[in-house]
Design an enzyme around this catalytic site. Sequence first.
Site: not given
Length: 330
Positions: A287, A114, A257
Amino acid sequence: MPKSTIKGLGFYVPENIVTNHDLTKIMDTSDEWIKERTGIKERRWVNDDKLSTSLMGTYAAKKAISDSGLDKNDIDFIIFSTLSPDYYFPGSGVLLQKNLGIKEVGALDVRNQCSGFIYGLSIADQYIKSGMYKNILVVGSEIHSGGLDKSSRGRSVSVIFGDGAGAAVVSATDSDSCILSTHLHSEGKFAEELAVIKPATTFWIDKIVKNDDESYFPYMNGNFVFKNAVVRFEQVIFEALNYSNLKTEDINLLITHQANLRISQYIQKRLKLTDSQVFNNIMKYGNTTAASIPIALTEAYQSNLIKKGDIVVLAAFGSGFTWGSALIKW
Ligand code: UT7
């Protein structure tokens, strides 16, 4: 000393939209649960075998190069961030290089999940400041969908993740509109709290004999990751602000993020930011790990939410644990 700036942005997401309702047909979940716990309404999942992580990255990169006004031959280094590479090796950076037809420049793969885009941006910033390169392509691209446990067993992980790619051209500049700082961290003792363990050199593929072996699907200790995420996001955003003697009021746009809308909302509340100071698009894409920041940054920029002189803060946290931030004067 040269400074670096984001000269061009682009993103690509696969066409296939998977709604929360679609997921209820394959696992025991509900639209209400997913929206309430994550903010996600839909995500993109690749349904075309020809679409690879490197190819999606290539599509995003082409748009970023075009947006920058440069030619592909002006790119003198490639940084490719992904946790879902096309191959075990080589990395996806060289595949993107092949797809773009860029000759013999260096291509580096970043394995920081991430935080991968922030790590890539930081590397690009340092190479440019050192004078080594002038125009660096930084790409984040992920295909999660093929590797998720789409049964009810995997529901707490698989409803979150989406596929997509984002890219930035980072170029040398003399202007004050530049990347002001980047900050990187990791804490390897939590490496297995969010991980795909197999296949690996510790468990080669021939040792995976049982279909019910969960360890080749993503594992996430969700609550633990959540609790660490909210702390680290806040720390690393303040680290970036303090470095430039700025305050939260000075932030024109914060892009975190896109891990979970609840995490972004928590950070917004802690930092006392208004809705106009924060950009989220997890509702549409889920995501997308290394791709989430460049996708969100591109959308915000294309929606004219960023203007010259703005202070833009990017922050990421994820598997490793790794986390980081970047402070940019647009
Ligand atoms: O991107 C890298 C960083 N990642 C993150 O930052 C993610 C951080 N973690 C999270 O976002 C959240 O922890 C999740 C979204 C993964 C999970 O949300 P949660 O609020 O922590 O839920 P939970 O895991 O505590 O589960 C609550 C309940 C459980 O049922 P019981 O035990 O209360 O009966 C789960 O079995 O919700 C159940 N559950 C689900 N129910 C319907 C878990 N997943 C689902 C699902 N649909 N998909």
